[in-house]
Design an enzyme around this catalytic site. Structure first.
Site, PDB file in Angstrom:
ATOM      1  N   GLY A 374     -29.016   3.577  -2.368  1.00 45.51           N
ATOM      2  CA  GLY A 374     -30.241   3.640  -3.147  1.00 45.51           C
ATOM      3  C   GLY A 374     -30.883   4.997  -3.020  1.00 45.51           C
ATOM      4  N   PRO A 375     -31.876   5.256  -3.872  1.00 48.60           N
ATOM      5  CG  PRO A 375     -33.537   5.066  -5.477  1.00 48.60           C
ATOM      6  CD  PRO A 375     -32.368   4.364  -4.915  1.00 48.60           C
ATOM      7  N   PRO A 376     -33.732   8.000  -2.275  1.00 50.79           N
ATOM      8  CG  PRO A 376     -33.869  10.324  -2.189  1.00 50.79           C
ATOM      9  CD  PRO A 376     -33.574   9.202  -3.107  1.00 50.79           C
ATOM     10  N   GLY A 377     -36.073   7.163   0.309  1.00 48.73           N
ATOM     11  CA  GLY A 377     -37.375   6.563   0.570  1.00 48.73           C
ATOM     12  C   GLY A 377     -37.488   5.089   0.229  1.00 48.73           C
ATOM     13  CB  VAL A 378     -35.455   2.512  -1.354  1.00 51.81           C
ATOM     14  CG1 VAL A 378     -35.815   3.093  -2.699  1.00 51.81           C
ATOM     15  CG2 VAL A 378     -34.049   2.864  -0.953  1.00 51.81           C
ATOM     16  N   GLY A 379     -36.133   2.820   2.111  1.00 49.98           N
ATOM     17  CA  GLY A 379     -36.104   2.095   3.379  1.00 49.98           C
ATOM     18  C   GLY A 379     -34.731   1.831   3.946  1.00 49.98           C
ATOM     19  CE  LYS A 380     -30.629   5.396   1.229  1.00 47.83           C
ATOM     20  NZ  LYS A 380     -31.891   5.830   0.610  1.00 47.83           N
ATOM     21  CB  THR A 381     -33.036   5.611   7.525  1.00 43.75           C
ATOM     22  OG1 THR A 381     -32.304   6.402   6.608  1.00 43.75           O
ATOM     23  CG2 THR A 381     -32.749   6.063   8.932  1.00 43.75           C
ATOM     24  CB  SER A 697     -25.461   7.351 -19.988  1.00 38.80           C
ATOM     25  OG  SER A 697     -26.296   8.271 -19.340  1.00 38.80           O
ATOM     26  CE  LYS A 740     -28.690   5.710 -17.040  1.00 38.88           C
ATOM     27  NZ  LYS A 740     -27.539   5.504 -17.924  1.00 38.88           N
TER      28      LYS A 740
HETATM   29  N1  LIG Z   1     -39.685  -2.287   1.748  1.00 41.57           N
HETATM   30  C1  LIG Z   1     -40.357  -1.523   2.614  1.00 41.57           C
HETATM   31  N2  LIG Z   1     -41.289  -2.062   3.400  1.00 41.57           N
HETATM   32  C2  LIG Z   1     -41.964  -1.302   4.278  1.00 41.57           C
HETATM   33  N3  LIG Z   1     -41.773  -0.003   4.450  1.00 41.57           N
HETATM   34  C3  LIG Z   1     -40.842   0.616   3.710  1.00 41.57           C
HETATM   35  C4  LIG Z   1     -40.083  -0.114   2.749  1.00 41.57           C
HETATM   36  N4  LIG Z   1     -39.224   0.733   2.164  1.00 41.57           N
HETATM   37  C5  LIG Z   1     -39.435   1.941   2.721  1.00 41.57           C
HETATM   38  N5  LIG Z   1     -40.391   1.885   3.651  1.00 41.57           N
HETATM   39  C6  LIG Z   1     -40.873   2.985   4.467  1.00 41.57           C
HETATM   40  O1  LIG Z   1     -40.628   4.204   3.791  1.00 41.57           O
HETATM   41  C7  LIG Z   1     -40.276   5.229   4.675  1.00 41.57           C
HETATM   42  C8  LIG Z   1     -39.009   5.888   4.240  1.00 41.57           C
HETATM   43  O2  LIG Z   1     -37.931   5.004   4.445  1.00 41.57           O
HETATM   44  P1  LIG Z   1     -36.486   5.449   4.872  1.00 41.57           P
HETATM   45  O3  LIG Z   1     -35.902   4.349   5.641  1.00 41.57           O
HETATM   46  O4  LIG Z   1     -36.515   6.784   5.493  1.00 41.57           O
HETATM   47  O5  LIG Z   1     -35.771   5.532   3.485  1.00 41.57           O
HETATM   48  P2  LIG Z   1     -34.315   6.018   3.133  1.00 41.57           P
HETATM   49  O6  LIG Z   1     -33.523   6.044   4.356  1.00 41.57           O
HETATM   50  O7  LIG Z   1     -33.850   5.019   2.140  1.00 41.57           O
HETATM   51  O8  LIG Z   1     -34.482   7.359   2.509  1.00 41.57           O
HETATM   52  C9  LIG Z   1     -40.192   4.611   6.029  1.00 41.57           C
HETATM   53  O9  LIG Z   1     -41.351   4.888   6.757  1.00 41.57           O
HETATM   54  C10 LIG Z   1     -40.098   3.129   5.720  1.00 41.57           C
HETATM   55  O10 LIG Z   1     -40.643   2.377   6.752  1.00 41.57           O
HETATM   56 MG   LIG Z   2     -32.558   7.750   5.059  1.00 43.13          MG
END
Ligand SMILES: Nc1ncnc2c1ncn2[C@@H]1O[C@H](COP(=O)(O)OP(=O)(O)O)[C@@H](O)[C@H]1O
Ligand SMILES: [Mg+2]
Length: 827
Positions: A374-381, A697, A740
């Site tokens: 998924g895109p950055p910042g969606v909570g993967k890590t 696309s 999209k």
């Molecule tokens: N569904 C969620 N619920 C709570 N916090 C989230 C959620 N998704 C992302 N975050 C928060 O957003 C920040 C970025 O997440 P991160 O895990 O670094 O994303 P990724 O690895 O996908 O780029 C973190 O502080 C994370 O806790």
């Molecule tokens: Mg990450």
């Protein structure tokens, strides 16, 4: 029945008349010998238990004490008859007879001379045979003399090596002058079997007897020599380990007494103790002991010393058996997941399923390798961390972004200066547990170059068949990774090698909708930020409208990373004001945002201000999630060449050609003057910075922009589209629909044109988004045109149209100059 105890020998004072010339045969009672042969001159203590033999002893002691002692052929036969006995024995004197309480008789017999057994004289009460003394002429030739010496020297060696023959048996042999007697004496001392002894007894010629004996002696010597060699070797080993043990114990005592050792010795000593106490695998321990031995001989100042030392430290600090107990409580795990992350039902469900399966199938169950995309910042890590928490395991993370070198994963061989284990083992060492949740972050950013392919090494790490013996070049002993739960993350799947992708179970984390972001901010990000800045919930509030503003115009992203950063900024500034004891704002409203965050960075709803000619909005799917992208087409007087600029991939250029061909072949339908294609140059430009992942696309967007420019019909500004186009104008499905649509929604475009066959992907789009938006599914290009192009509007006033010379599509302007709208470039 008589049994041999041991053969004694003696110089009997009463020499039997062995040399008397032939004497008549006489009847004598028989004492049969089991497993032994009595020789003339020899004394032997025997146990007699057989009734006939006991009778024989009794009769002999009552008369002249003479018996015939002869070996029986088969030791198993009791009460042997004449035929069971060898035909040569000795005439012997019973020296002593003792009746034992158990009915047996213990006797000592002494051989006198060889006799030949002729026939049975009597069967009961004891066996008597008629026996004739054997007389042999003895000649002392030189050959006999030489034979005696040879036998003696062999015998000396045998006695020396043998651990059972008494040393004085050699002295005794030395003192025997008679060749026949010498042979008899040695034969009765050697550990020979009955057949060989009997053979010596039956060999009458002394020279021949000595010769046969020398053969037996040499054989015995061979056996003894071999035995002695083995024995010395074993002894050496035992001595060495005993010595080591002893010295080590001594060292401990000395150390304890003195309370000190010289530093190098102390270090070695401690290392040895640590290796002994550690729970490393056997192979590793063997290696460690080898290295310790090397260390003993290297001076502590030598550079090699520290190399070996470091290696030993690695062996000692890696976890080999340490592991954490898994949490089996599903409800607790579910709570832990919900406490850290909003939404994400698919991932959470998968983790709970994994736990459930593990509980039922036991730990043999191979762990899945999950891949969060998924895109950055969606909570993967951050999900990895909370999964570890839910499972009750430790968490380890290794970022693969920019890892180019196989050695970074698998380490350098120790022959390299400054070699270290790879990052996998470094991470294992830090996490100190063999069963952590191990996150391999950003696998899609893995590079490879001349230094080897890190993906290949990673394959080995992730292969459940091989990773129980993972080989790191530095460590050089197998390391077990099979208990680790691996999770990988990626922004896109395209750059992940197929072999790697095959191993993994992909779970998609699409971007968040505005509503979701709002919830995440309120429930998770704000409390976390307040907490980490030392602020209480009462000191700072965010109004919902302020949060929406932040989401819309201060951040523009699929995830919530920037939103979290902006919230952090506000918290930080507030914390500072509080620290400086100045007044601070307690409730953040939209009006205050600019004070904290500066000028908004994005326009919300990046819809064009007007419907433009030659400008269409497409939807793209990038590694940052979904987004919109404008495509501009300008016609200039020229010779009909096609120019493409901007972020155009090769595939997008092909799409542009296809769109142009389509427009050309359908010119009459759209009322385009075919001459236009020759009179004007066509310039296609894609101003947006993002590189779309899927070129084709953009097909229908390109075609619309092109036809709009050619027909001078403006494109509806509130429409975004995505779809591949064929030369015949069919619209083909595309990927990344969910991303999209989220992207278009974020950009504030609510009417979407999609290929018919993508309708099935709509299932994945959040219902709330679907409710707000308007979808048009198309199969052919004509439908797109109908939907997106407006009728030519000669009277329409906007920046571009006022300069246009002609409004009729039938009469293309002499110089069409539909200026690219700067809004698109500014976005
Ligand atoms: N569904 C969620 N619920 C709570 N916090 C989230 C959620 N998704 C992302 N975050 C928060 O957003 C920040 C970025 O997440 P991160 O895990 O670094 O994303 P990724 O690895 O996908 O780029 C973190 O502080 C994370 O806790
Ligand atoms: Mg990450």
């Amino acid at each position: 029945m008589p049994e041999e105890l041991s053969i004694l020998f003696d110089f009997p004072d009463e020499q039997p008349a062995a040399h008397d010339a032939a004497q008549p045969a006489r009847d004598l009672p028989v004492v049969p010998l089991i497993n032994t042969v009595l020789f003339p001159h020899m004394l032997a203590p025997l146990f007699v238990s057989d009734a006939r033999a006991v009778a024989a002893v009794e009769i002999a002691t009552a008369q002249d004490r003479l018996v015939v002692a002869v070996a029986q052929r088969d030791p198993e036969v009791s009460e042997p008859s004449f035929a069971d006995l060898y035909s040569v024995g000795v005439e012997a004197t019973v020296q002593r007879a003792l009746k034992m309480p158990d009915g047996t008789t213990s006797i000592v017999v002494q051989g006198r001379r060889r006799v030949r057994l002729l026939n049975t004289a009597q069967e009961a009460p004891c066996l008597r045979v008629s026996a004739e003394p054997i007389y042999v002429e003895e000649e002392r030739t030189l050959a006999v003399e030489a034979m005696m010496r040879a036998v003696l020297s062999l015998f000396e060696k045998v006695v020396r090596l043998s651990r059972t023959m008494p040393d004085d048996s050699y002295i005794m042999a030395m003192n025997i002058d008679d060749p026949g007697w010498l042979a008899d004496m040695i034969a009765s001392t050697l550990p020979l079997d009955v057949v060989h002894r009997q053979e010596i007894l039956e060999t009458l010629d002394p020279e021949e007897r000595l010769r046969r004996l020398s053969i037996l002696l040499s054989k015995e010597l061979d056996v003894l020599e071999l035995e002695s060699r083995i024995h010395t070797q074993v002894q050496k080993e035992v001595d060495r380990s005993q010595r080591e043990f002893f010295l080590r114990e001594q060292m401990k005592v000395i150390q304890r007494e003195l309370g000190q050792l010289d530093p190098a010795q102390r270090e070695l000593f401690e290392l040895r103790e640590r290796v002994a106490a550690s729970n490393m695998a056997d192979v590793a321990r063997a290696r460690a002991n080898d290295e310790l031995e090397r260390l003993e001989v290297i001076p502590a100042a030598a550079p090699e010393y520290s190399v070996v030392r470091t290696y030993l430290d690695w062996l000692l600090t890696l976890p080999w058996t340490e592991q954490t107990e898994d949490n089996h409580n599903l409800r607790l795990a579910a709570t832990a997941l919900d406490d850290n992350h909003y939404g994400l039902p698919k991932v959470k469900e998968r983790i709970l399923e994994f736990m459930a399966v593990r509980q039922l199938a036991g730990p043999k169950q191979k762990a899945p390798i999950l891949c969060f995309v998924g895109p950055p910042g969606v909570g993967k890590t951050s999900l990895g961390r909370s999964i570890a928490e839910a499972l009750g395991r430790k968490f380890a993370r290794l970022s693969l972004g920019g890892v180019h070198d196989e050695a970074e994963i698998r380490g350098h061989r120790r022959t390299y200066v400054g070699a270290l284990p790879g990052r996998i083992l470094q991470t294992m060492k830090d996490v100190k547990s063999i069963n952590p949740v191990f996150m391999l972050d950003e696998v899609d950013k893995l590079g490879h170059d001349f230094r080897g392919d890190p993906a290949a090494a990673l394959l080995e790490v992730l292969d459940p068949e091989q990773n129980n013996t993972f080989s790191d070049h530095y460590l050089d002993v197998p390391y077990d990774l099979s208990k680790v739960l691996f999770i990988t993350t990626a922004n896109i799947l395209d750059t992940i090698p197929d072999a790697l992708l095959d191993r993994m179970e992909v779970i998609e984390l699409p971007g968040y909708t505005e509503e979701e972001k709002l919830r995440i901010a309120q429930r998770f990000l704000i409390p976390r930020q307040l907490d980490s800045h030392g602020l209480s919930v009462d000191t700072l509030h965010f109004s919902e409208s302020a949060l929406r503003q932040m989401i819309r115009i201060y951040t523009y992203e699929a995830g919530v990373r920037n939103l979290e950063r902006e919230l952090g900024t506000i918290c930080r500034k507030t914390a500072r004001r509080i620290a400086e004891a100045r007044q601070h704002i307690r409730m953040i409203r939209p009006a205050q945002l600019q004070r904290f965050l500066g000028v908004p960075r994005y326009d919300y709803g990046r819809v064009e201000e007007a419907d433009e000619i030659g400008l269409a909005v497409g939807m793209v799917w990038t590694s940052n999630g979904g987004d919109v992208m404008s495509i501009e087409v300008t016609l200039m007087e020229g010779k009909g060449t096609l120019t493409l600029t901007g972020q155009l991939g090769e595939i997008m250029q092909e799409s542009a050609q296809a769109a142009l061909s389509y427009a050309r072949s359908n010119a009459s339908i759209y009322e385009i003057d075919v001459k236009t294609f020759d009179k004007f140059d066509i310039h296609i430009h894609v101003p947006e910075g993002a590189v779309p992942k899927d070129g084709p696309s953009a097909g229908i967007t390109l075609a619309i922009a092109l036809i709009s420019a050619l027909t001078r019909r403006p494109v509806r500004r509130d429409v975004a589209m995505s779809g591949e186009i064929t030369l015949r104008g069919r619209v083909l499905p595309v990927g990344g629909i969910k991303e999209k649509i989220l992207g278009a929604h974020r950009a504030g475009i609510y009417t979407i044109i999609l290929p018919q066959r993508n309708e099935r992907d709509m299932e994945e789009v959040p219902a709330q988004i679907k409710r707000q938006m308007n979808f048009v599914y198309v199969q052919r290009m004509e439908q797109v045109l109908e939907m997106a192009l407006l009728a030519p509007q000669p009277k329409k006033t906007n920046r571009t149209t006022k300069k246009q010379a002609s409004k009729s599509p039938k009469n293309p302007p002499a110089l069409p100059n539909n200026t690219p709208p700067d809004e698109a470039a500014a976005a």
